[in-house]
Design an enzyme around this catalytic site. Structure first.
Site, PDB file in Angstrom:
ATOM      1  N   SER A 182       0.578  -1.459  -0.314  1.00 24.58           N
ATOM      2  CA  SER A 182       0.215  -0.238  -0.327  1.00 24.58           C
ATOM      3  C   SER A 182       1.537   1.152  -0.239  1.00 24.58           C
ATOM      4  O   SER A 182       0.456   2.726  -0.338  1.00 24.58           O
ATOM      5  CB  SER A 182      -0.859  -0.213   1.525  1.00 24.58           C
ATOM      6  OG  SER A 182      -0.220   0.436   2.164  1.00 24.58           O
ATOM      7  N   HIS A 210      -5.615  -3.287  -2.669  1.00 24.46           N
ATOM      8  CA  HIS A 210      -5.123  -2.220  -3.456  1.00 24.46           C
ATOM      9  C   HIS A 210      -5.635  -2.343  -4.894  1.00 24.46           C
ATOM     10  O   HIS A 210      -5.101  -2.246  -6.031  1.00 24.46           O
ATOM     11  CB  HIS A 210      -3.711  -1.374  -3.258  1.00 24.46           C
ATOM     12  CG  HIS A 210      -3.990  -0.932  -2.141  1.00 24.46           C
ATOM     13  ND1 HIS A 210      -4.166   0.828  -1.814  1.00 24.46           N
ATOM     14  CD2 HIS A 210      -3.815  -0.701  -1.536  1.00 24.46           C
ATOM     15  CE1 HIS A 210      -4.248   0.930  -1.087  1.00 24.46           C
ATOM     16  NE2 HIS A 210      -3.839   0.110  -0.454  1.00 24.46           N
ATOM     17  N   LYS A 241     -11.561   1.297  -1.765  1.00 24.36           N
ATOM     18  CA  LYS A 241     -10.945   2.000  -2.356  1.00 24.36           C
ATOM     19  C   LYS A 241     -11.752   1.584  -3.881  1.00 24.36           C
ATOM     20  O   LYS A 241     -11.828   2.405  -4.515  1.00 24.36           O
ATOM     21  CB  LYS A 241      -9.712   0.903  -3.290  1.00 24.36           C
ATOM     22  CG  LYS A 241      -8.597   0.308  -1.578  1.00 24.36           C
ATOM     23  CD  LYS A 241      -8.027   1.177  -0.240  1.00 24.36           C
ATOM     24  CE  LYS A 241      -7.401   0.614   0.807  1.00 24.36           C
ATOM     25  NZ  LYS A 241      -7.245   1.665   1.785  1.00 24.36           N
TER      26      LYS A 241
END
Ligand SMILES: Cc1ncc(COP(=O)(O)O)c(C=O)c1O
Length: 394
Positions: A182, A210, A241
């Site tokens: 990340s 992610h 996200k």
């Protein structure tokens, strides 16, 4: 000693940092999380968001959330186990399982809770969790909650991972790794991890917070990128996200999911994900499947951004993804850069020790599919000016 003493001394430290102009946390945004945001009345280019596909502003996602509020209200007022399961939770779980080609899935109220609940449930006294040193904090906290042991290996160091695996032939072993790391935007060495797991009888769980919507031909994440969807035993993800809302999940074998559903304390003892968020995530998954052009645009932006920073002379580490670190080294210089960038209308986040190793302070930048070329060019100009002013590039 008063238990509050530390709060007073902490407050003084924070005030000093604020006076020196080095405090860039809890900044107050007064707009949606788009490619540009409003900060203190000023329009800024947002390069510090995880809204990779730009879906938080998508009309269909917003409409789905509003329709769910109208039908189910704003919350379920209870745990999934008792009164908090509604039909759309189970529909979303079936959708997630089918998206990732797994037998089952379970939805938690955040990604952090998905890690806490799953790891605590699985890593029992007779087991060991094995982590990359750069794994997300929620994985570490899950291990701290679990009764089993955990061991960490240096970032992406496969020799060290093998050494740990070899030492514990008798125990149940779970290798836990971020798909995309990340902070630095580099990838886990999943092919090697999977092969070591096979050799030593370990299971693999990938936190693809992610990677989902970003990696792989169909946006199914890092496992799909490496063609290892079947070999990865548990895929964990978050809706915070690319999926435009909040919430988390694991997808895995049916018996594993059923077990975690009944033993994971972060699920059992916390209220269920609110219906509008369930509907938003479900719609975002459908858009990811139907509109690959969003991911293609994200990657065009990511390449433009990474190459632009490199050609200015910045150190972007090992990133190959839409998360691009600008590695500065010293924390003070990192804050200085952040200060100039804010002046030039660019929002980025400083990441300093202990979140990164000493001497590796960085600005975490990330692009969205919805950034325009003009916005990214303007942001590169700002980086060039700020970098020269701070003496980081010539
Ligand atoms: C790698 C990783 N795992 C887990 C999480 C936690 O997800 P959430 O924000 O949904 O709690 C995050 C988000 O910060 C993350 O970056």
């Amino acid at each position: 000693m008063d238990i509050f003493d530390k709060c007073f001394s902490f407050k003084q430290q924070v005030e000093t940092v604020k006076r020196e102009g080095k405090y860039f946390y809890f900044r107050k945004i007064s707009s949606a999380q788009g490619p540009e945001v409003i900060l203190n009345g000023h329009r800024m280019i947002m390069l510090g968001s995880n809204n990779y596909l730009g879906l938080t502003e998508d009309a269909r996602v917003k409409e789905a959330a509003i329709a769910a509020i109208k039908k189910y209200g704003t919350g379920c007022a209870g745990s999934r186990l008792l009164n908090g399961t509604v039909d759309i939770h189970e529909a979303l779980e079936a959708q997630i399982a089918s998206f990732f080609g797994k037998e089952a899935a379970v939805v938690f109220s955040t990604g952090m809770q998905a890690n806490l609940g799953c790891i605590q449930a699985l890593v029992t006294q007779d087991s060991i969790a094995i982590l990359d040193k750069f794994d997300h904090a929620s994985i570490i906290d899950g291990c701290r909650l679990a009764y089993g042991d955990f061991k960490r290996y240096p970032h992406n160091d496969m020799k060290s991972l093998e050494r740990i695996l070899k030492c514990h032939p008798e125990r149940g072993k779970l290798i836990l790794v971020d798909g995309i790391f990340s902070m630095e935007g580099d990838l886990a060495n999943l092919p090697e991890i999977v092969s070591l797991a096979r050799k030593y009888g370990a299971r693999v769980m990938v936190d693809d917070a992610h990677g989902i919507g970003v990696m792989g031909e169909n946006g199914k994440g890092t496992a799909e990128h490496f063609h290892l969807e079947k070999e990865v035993d548990i895929i964990m993800g978050t809706f915070s996200k690319s999926l435009a809302t909040i919430g988390g999940f694991i997808a895995a074998r049916k018996d594993v999911v059923e077990y975690v559903k009944h033993v994971g304390r972060a699920l059992l003892f916390s209220a269920s994900l609110a219906p509008p968020l369930v509907a938003a995530a479900s719609t975002a998954f459908k858009i990811i499947e139907a509109e690959p052009e969003r991911r293609e645009q994200l990657w065009r932006n990511a390449h433009f951004w990474l190459n632009g920073l490199k050609s200015l002379g910045f150190d972007t580490g090992y990133s190959t993804t839409p998360i691009v670190p600008v590695i500065i080294g010293e924390a003070d210089k990192t804050f200085e850069m952040c200060y100039y960038l804010e002046e030039y209308g660019v929002f980025v986040s400083p990441v300093v020790p202990p979140a990164v190793p000493p001497g590796r302070a960085l600005l975490r930048t990330s692009v969205m599919a919805t950034h325009t070329q003009e916005q990214l060019e303007r942001a590169l100009d700002a980086f060039a000016q700020a970098g020269r002013k701070a003496g980081i590039i010539s």
